[in-house]
Motif scaffolding. Structure first.
Motif, PDB file in Angstrom:
ATOM      1  N   PRO A 340      61.551  38.664  -8.632  1.00 30.79           N
ATOM      2  CA  PRO A 340      61.113  37.828  -7.878  1.00 30.79           C
ATOM      3  C   PRO A 340      62.336  36.818  -7.209  1.00 30.79           C
ATOM      4  O   PRO A 340      63.270  36.625  -8.014  1.00 30.79           O
ATOM      5  CB  PRO A 340      59.992  37.033  -8.550  1.00 30.79           C
ATOM      6  CG  PRO A 340      60.534  37.340  -9.946  1.00 30.79           C
ATOM      7  CD  PRO A 340      61.225  38.500 -10.179  1.00 30.79           C
ATOM      8  N   ASP A 341      62.261  36.063  -6.274  1.00 28.41           N
ATOM      9  CA  ASP A 341      62.930  35.001  -5.722  1.00 28.41           C
ATOM     10  C   ASP A 341      62.717  33.904  -6.544  1.00 28.41           C
ATOM     11  O   ASP A 341      61.744  33.484  -7.041  1.00 28.41           O
ATOM     12  CB  ASP A 341      62.660  34.565  -4.231  1.00 28.41           C
ATOM     13  CG  ASP A 341      63.146  35.720  -3.359  1.00 28.41           C
ATOM     14  OD1 ASP A 341      64.002  36.292  -3.739  1.00 28.41           O
ATOM     15  OD2 ASP A 341      62.400  35.706  -2.309  1.00 28.41           O
ATOM     16  N   LEU A 342      63.828  33.580  -7.212  1.00 21.31           N
ATOM     17  CA  LEU A 342      64.003  32.131  -8.103  1.00 21.31           C
ATOM     18  C   LEU A 342      64.311  31.056  -7.349  1.00 21.31           C
ATOM     19  O   LEU A 342      65.649  30.826  -6.624  1.00 21.31           O
ATOM     20  CB  LEU A 342      65.108  32.376  -9.235  1.00 21.31           C
ATOM     21  CG  LEU A 342      64.752  33.788  -9.942  1.00 21.31           C
ATOM     22  CD1 LEU A 342      65.824  33.858 -11.126  1.00 21.31           C
ATOM     23  CD2 LEU A 342      63.469  33.772 -10.587  1.00 21.31           C
ATOM     24  N   ARG A 628      73.013  30.144 -12.945  1.00 23.41           N
ATOM     25  CA  ARG A 628      73.650  31.263 -12.366  1.00 23.41           C
ATOM     26  C   ARG A 628      72.715  32.348 -11.567  1.00 23.41           C
ATOM     27  O   ARG A 628      72.834  33.140 -10.680  1.00 23.41           O
ATOM     28  CB  ARG A 628      74.430  31.984 -13.281  1.00 23.41           C
ATOM     29  CG  ARG A 628      75.747  31.144 -13.638  1.00 23.41           C
ATOM     30  CD  ARG A 628      76.769  32.207 -14.344  1.00 23.41           C
ATOM     31  NE  ARG A 628      76.290  32.659 -15.827  1.00 23.41           N
ATOM     32  CZ  ARG A 628      76.262  31.957 -16.723  1.00 23.41           C
ATOM     33  NH1 ARG A 628      76.731  30.902 -16.976  1.00 23.41           N
ATOM     34  NH2 ARG A 628      75.680  32.708 -17.975  1.00 23.41           N
ATOM     35  N   MET A 629      71.522  32.649 -12.456  1.00 25.74           N
ATOM     36  CA  MET A 629      70.428  33.398 -11.909  1.00 25.74           C
ATOM     37  C   MET A 629      69.793  32.964 -10.616  1.00 25.74           C
ATOM     38  O   MET A 629      69.287  33.739 -10.034  1.00 25.74           O
ATOM     39  CB  MET A 629      69.235  33.721 -13.160  1.00 25.74           C
ATOM     40  CG  MET A 629      69.704  34.130 -14.203  1.00 25.74           C
ATOM     41  SD  MET A 629      68.507  34.085 -15.613  1.00 25.74           S
ATOM     42  CE  MET A 629      67.325  35.119 -14.951  1.00 25.74           C
ATOM     43  N   LEU A 630      69.928  31.787 -10.166  1.00 27.06           N
ATOM     44  CA  LEU A 630      69.272  31.299  -9.003  1.00 27.06           C
ATOM     45  C   LEU A 630      70.290  32.035  -7.795  1.00 27.06           C
ATOM     46  O   LEU A 630      69.636  31.896  -6.455  1.00 27.06           O
ATOM     47  CB  LEU A 630      69.484  29.832  -9.061  1.00 27.06           C
ATOM     48  CG  LEU A 630      68.536  29.034  -9.868  1.00 27.06           C
ATOM     49  CD1 LEU A 630      68.493  27.452  -9.865  1.00 27.06           C
ATOM     50  CD2 LEU A 630      67.029  29.264  -9.549  1.00 27.06           C
ATOM     51  N   VAL A 631      71.310  32.477  -7.948  1.00 33.93           N
ATOM     52  CA  VAL A 631      72.264  32.969  -6.875  1.00 33.93           C
ATOM     53  C   VAL A 631      72.014  34.363  -7.225  1.00 33.93           C
ATOM     54  O   VAL A 631      72.808  35.154  -7.821  1.00 33.93           O
ATOM     55  CB  VAL A 631      73.889  32.274  -7.216  1.00 33.93           C
ATOM     56  CG1 VAL A 631      74.519  33.009  -5.879  1.00 33.93           C
ATOM     57  CG2 VAL A 631      73.771  30.842  -7.255  1.00 33.93           C
ATOM     58  N   PRO A 632      71.306  35.120  -6.229  1.00 33.44           N
ATOM     59  CA  PRO A 632      71.425  36.591  -6.355  1.00 33.44           C
ATOM     60  C   PRO A 632      72.504  37.387  -5.902  1.00 33.44           C
ATOM     61  O   PRO A 632      73.062  36.752  -5.183  1.00 33.44           O
ATOM     62  CB  PRO A 632      70.107  36.909  -5.571  1.00 33.44           C
ATOM     63  CG  PRO A 632      70.116  35.729  -4.299  1.00 33.44           C
ATOM     64  CD  PRO A 632      70.579  34.607  -5.347  1.00 33.44           C
ATOM     65  N   PRO A 633      72.768  38.369  -6.426  1.00 37.22           N
ATOM     66  CA  PRO A 633      73.850  39.132  -6.047  1.00 37.22           C
ATOM     67  C   PRO A 633      73.714  39.576  -4.881  1.00 37.22           C
ATOM     68  O   PRO A 633      72.658  39.870  -4.468  1.00 37.22           O
ATOM     69  CB  PRO A 633      74.016  40.261  -7.272  1.00 37.22           C
ATOM     70  CG  PRO A 633      72.522  40.345  -7.752  1.00 37.22           C
ATOM     71  CD  PRO A 633      72.067  39.056  -7.681  1.00 37.22           C
TER      72      PRO A 633
END
Length: 668
Positions: A340-342, A628-633
Motif C-alpha cells: 500500500p501507499d505509505l 526510508r519505507m516512505l520513499v517507494p523504489p
C-alpha cells in the motif's frame, strides 16, 4: 452471392451503386447498426486498449509501393491524400469515415495524433496537415514510425468505415530512407495483420502477376486460407486483358473475394465524375464488362467492407468483453498484491511489523512445526527436517568408545597402565587413584570438542540462510530496508553462534569438573565389562599363548603383557571398564544437552529474538527504517501507476462494450 467470414455468411445484394446519392442511401441503410459498433471500437482504440494486449477488429490496408493503395482510400473517402516519390505513408494512418447527412457541401476533417493533439483541417489542406503530422512523428526525412495518425472524415455519402493504411512495401531503399526500410515496413505490417481479428484489404495492381506481389506473400504468412483477406484490384482500365480470368481463378487464395476498381485520374475529374467513368468502364468495356457486377466498383467495395466490418466487430465483441474482464481482474489482483501507499511513519511502522509477522509465521511453520506447504518442492526450506539431519549426524560423529588422543593405535591397557603409574601416590597398594580416571577422561573429552562446535557452526549457518531468504521474500516490496534486515540477521546469527559456542564450552567444563552420574546404566555397563576382568585376571598366565584376545573392547593385542604386569594390568582393566561405562553417559549428555539447547535457541529466535533484533536494527530510535519505507523504489511507483492506468482504461473500455452490446440486444 455470399461472403464467408469464419462461421458466418453475409448476403450481398447485386445492386449497383453508381452515384453519390446511391452510395449515401447504401451507407444510411447501415447507419443504425454499423455506426454504433464503429463508434465503440474507435473509442476503444482511442483508449489505447490494444496496449493492454486486447486486439480490436481492424481493416488493414496493405499493398506494394505504387499499387494504387492511396487512390483506393481517396476514392472511399472522397478526399486527396499525400502523394510523392517513395513511401508516402510513413506512419499508420487510421482513417475513420463517417457518413454525416448534415454536412452538405464540404467535409469536416480532423487529425488526431501524438497523445491528444487535435488539428482541424479541410479537403484542400488535409494532405499538408498529414505531412506535417507525419514529420512531427517520424521526422522530416523518409523514415517510418509505428505511432499512428487518426484522420476523421465526416462527409455526406461516405461509407461508415474505419481502415488502417500502412506504408507501402518497397524492396529497395531510395535516397534518404534507412537501409533496412523493407524490414521495418514488414514488421509493422505483420504486427497489424497477424491478429485473427484483422481483415486484410490487399491492394493489387492489375498490371502485375498477383503471386509475385510482396503484399500477397505477407498476408499468406498470417492468413494461409485467405478467409480474412479481401483483394482490391486497381488500374483495371490499364490492364484489362486477362483480368477476369485472374480474379475468377484466384491462384492466390483470396477467401473474401476480389473487387476491381478504376481510380480517379489526376485532378481533372471530380470524385463523382470518376465514379461515373468507373461505372461506364465496367458496363461497356468489351473485356471488363464480362466481370460479374458484384466484383466491380468503389461502391461495391464500400458495401463489402461495411458488411465485413460489421460482421467481424459483432463476432469479436464477446471475445473482447471476456478479454477485458480477464485482464481487468488480473490487473486488480496484481495491484491488490502490491504494497500500500505509505503516507506517514506510523503507516510505515505498521507495514514493517506486518512483514515481521509474516516472516515469523513462515519460520514457525518451517523451523518449529514442520509444515512445508509454502515450499513443498524445495527441501532446503524444510527446516525441521534439515536440523534433525544435522543432530542425527552429530550423534553419529561422536565416537561410541573413547579414542586415544595420539593417532597411532596403542596395545591393550598400555595407556591406562602408564596413567596409573604416574598417578600412584603413597596409598594402599590396591587403591585405584581417582586422578587417573580424570586424566584419561579429560583427554577423551578434549579429543571430541570439535564435533559439537562443528554442529553449532552448521546449524546457525543454515538457520541464518533460511531466515534471510524468508525475510527477503516477505520484504520484497520494500528493498529500501533489506540492507538493514540483512545486517540484523547477521548480527542475530553471530549472537546465536556465540551463545551456542558458550553452551558447548560449559558442557565440556561440566564434564571435566566432576565425574558424576546418577544414571543406573553406568553401573550395569561397568558390571558387565568387569565380568571379563575376572576371567582376564584368573587366566592371566594363559592369555599370552595368543597375541590377541576377543573382549568387549574388541580384538585386543596382549603380546606385550608379562606376568610382572598382572597387578597393574588388573587395575588398568578396572580403569578402562569404568571409563568405557562412563563415556556412554558423557556422550549422552553432550548429544542430548547440545541438541536441546539448539532446539530451544531456534524457538527463542523465532518467537522473540528475531522481532527484537529487526525492530532495533531497522526502525531504531529515530524510526529511520520507517522513514526510508516512505520513499517507494522507482520500479514500484511506476508499476503502481501503470496498473492504475490500466485498470482505468479497462473499466472504461468495459463500459463502452457493455453499452454497445446492450444496444445491440435491444435492437435484436
Amino acid at each position: 452471392m455470399h461472403v464467408r467470414i469464419d462461421e458466418g455468411e453475409l448476403p450481398m445484394d447485386d445492386v449497383e451503386c453508381s452515384s453519390s446519392a446511391t452510395c449515401s442511401a447504401m451507407a444510411a441503410s447501415y447507419n443504425d447498426q454499423i455506426r454504433p459498433l464503429l463508434d465503440a471500437v474507435d473509442r476503444l482504440r482511442q483508449l489505447k486498449v490494444t496496449q493492454e494486449g486486447i486486439q480490436l477488429p481492424t481493416i488493414v490496408v496493405v499493398g506494394d509501393q505504387s499499387s494504387g493503395k492511396s487512390s483506393v482510400l481517396e476514392s472511399l473517402a472522397g478526399i486527396s491524400l499525400p502523394r510523392g516519390q517513395g513511401i508516402c505513408t510513413r506512419v499508420p494512418l487510421i482513417m475513420r469515415l463517417q457518413d454525416d447527412p448534415a454536412v452538405q457541401d464540404a467535409s469536416v476533417l480532423q487529425l488526431e495524433y501524438s497523445s491528444g493533439m487535435v488539428v482541424t483541417t479541410s479537403e484542400a489542406q488535409v494532405a499538408d496537415a498529414i505531412n506535417a503530422a507525419t514529420a512531427e512523428i517520424a521526422g522530416g526525412g523518409k523514415g517510418i514510425s509505428d505511432a499512428p495518425i487518426t484522420l476523421v472524415v465526416r462527409k455526406r455519402g461516405v461509407p461508415d468505415l474505419t481502415l488502417v493504411d500502412l506504408p507501402g512495401i518497397t524492396r529497395v531503399a531510395v535516397q534518404g530512407q534507412p537501409e533496412d526500410i523493407y524490414d521495418q515496413v514488414a514488421r509493422m505490417i505483420k504486427a497489424y495483420i497477424a491478429p485473427k481479428e484483422s481483415i486484410i484489404l490487399n491492394v493489387l495492381s492489375a498490371q502485375v502477376d498477383f503471386p509475385t506481389c510482396e503484399s500477397i506473400r505477407m498476408s499468406q504468412q498470417v492468413d494461409r486460407t485467405g478467409e480474412r483477406t479481401l483483394a482490391v484490384v486497381t488500374k483495371a482500365d490499364r490492364a484489362p486483358e486477362g483480368l477476369r480470368e485472374k480474379v475468377t481463378m484466384d491462384d492466390v487464395h483470396i477467401g473474401l473475394g476480389y473487387v476491381c476498381v478504376r481510380n480517379r485520374v489526376g485532378e481533372e475529374e471530380t470524385y463523382e465524375e470518376a465514379r461515373e467513368q468507373e461505372r461506364r468502364l465496367f458496363a461497356e468495356h468489351p473485356l471488363l464488362s464480362k466481370i460479374d457486377k458484384s466484383m466491380v466498383g468503389i461502391p461495391t467495395l464500400a458495401r463489402r467492407l461495411t458488411e465485413i466490418q460489421g460482421a467481424i466487430i459483432a463476432r469479436c465483441l464477446p471475445d473482447i468483453v471476456r478479454e477485458i474482464n480477464d485482464r481487468l481482474g488480473r490487473s486488480m489482483d496484481e495491484l491488490g498484491q502490491m504494497p500500500p501507499d505509505l503516507s506517514n511513519v506510523a503507516d510505515a511502522a505498521r507495514a514493517f511489523f506486518h512483514i515481521v509477522k509474516q516472516v515469523c509465521a513462515s519460520l514457525e511453520k518451517l523451523l518449529l512445526r514442520g509444515e512445508f506447504d509454502e515450499y513443498p518442492d524445495d527441501a532446503s526450506f524444510h527446516g525441521t527436517a534439515r536440523v534433525a539431519e544435522m543432530l542425527a549426524r552429530y550423534g553419529r560423529d561422536m565416537p561410541a568408545q573413547p579414542q586415544p588422543q595420539r593417532p597411532a593405535a596403542q596395545p591393550f591397557l598400555v595407556e591406562e597402565m602408564r596413567v596409573l603409574e604416574e598417578a600412584r601416590g603413597i596409598t594402599l597398594p590396591n587403591f585405584l587413584p581417582r586422578s587417573a580416571l580424570q586424566i584419561l577422561l579429560k583427554k577423551k573429552v578434549e579429543s571430541i570438542v570439535h564435533v559439537p562446535h562443528g554442529l553449532v557452526k552448521q546449524v546457525w549457518e543454515y538457520v541464518g540462510d533460511l531466515v534471510m531468504r524468508i525475510l527477503l521474500r516477505h520484504s520484497h516490496d520494500y528493498p529500501q530496508v533489506q540492507s538493514s534486515c540483512r545486517h540484523a540477521v547477521q548480527s542475530l546469527m553471530d549472537k546465536a553462534r556465540q551463545r551456542s559456542a558458550q553452551h558447548v564450552e560449559e558442557l565440556i567444563e561440566m564434564e571435566l569438573a566432576a565425574d558424576y552420574t546418577a544414571n543406573p546404566e553406568y553401573m550395569r555397563t561397568c558390571g558387565s565389562i568387569m565380568q571379563e576382568q575376572d576371567m582376564f585376571l584368573k587366566n592371566f598366565p594363559d592369555v599370552f599363548r595368543d597375541t590377541t584376545l576377543q573382549l568387549r573392547f574388541g580384538e585386543v593385542d596382549v603380546s606385550h603383557l608379562t606376568l610382572d604386569d598382572a597387578e597393574l594390568a588388573g587395575q588398568a582393566f578396572d580403569l578402562k571398564a569404568r571409563l568405557a561405562a562412563y563415556w556412554n553417559i558423557v556422550l549422552l549428555r553432550l548429544v542430548d544437552g547440545l541438541a536441546l539447547h539448539v532446539l530451544l535457541s531456534i524457538r527463542r529466535l523465532v518467537e522473540k529474538h528475531l522481532v527484537e533484533e529487526l525492530t532495533g536494527e531497522v526502525l531504531g530510535k529515530d524510526m529511520a527504517g520507517a522513514k526510508r519505507m516512505l520513499v517507494p523504489p522507482p520500479g514500484t511507483a511506476a508499476k503502481r501507476d501503470r496498473l492504475r492506468n490500466t485498470i482505468a482504461v479497462l473499466r472504461e473500455s468495459r463500459e463502452v462494450v457493455a453499452n454497445i452490446m446492450d444496444r445491440s440486444s435491444a435492437l435484436g
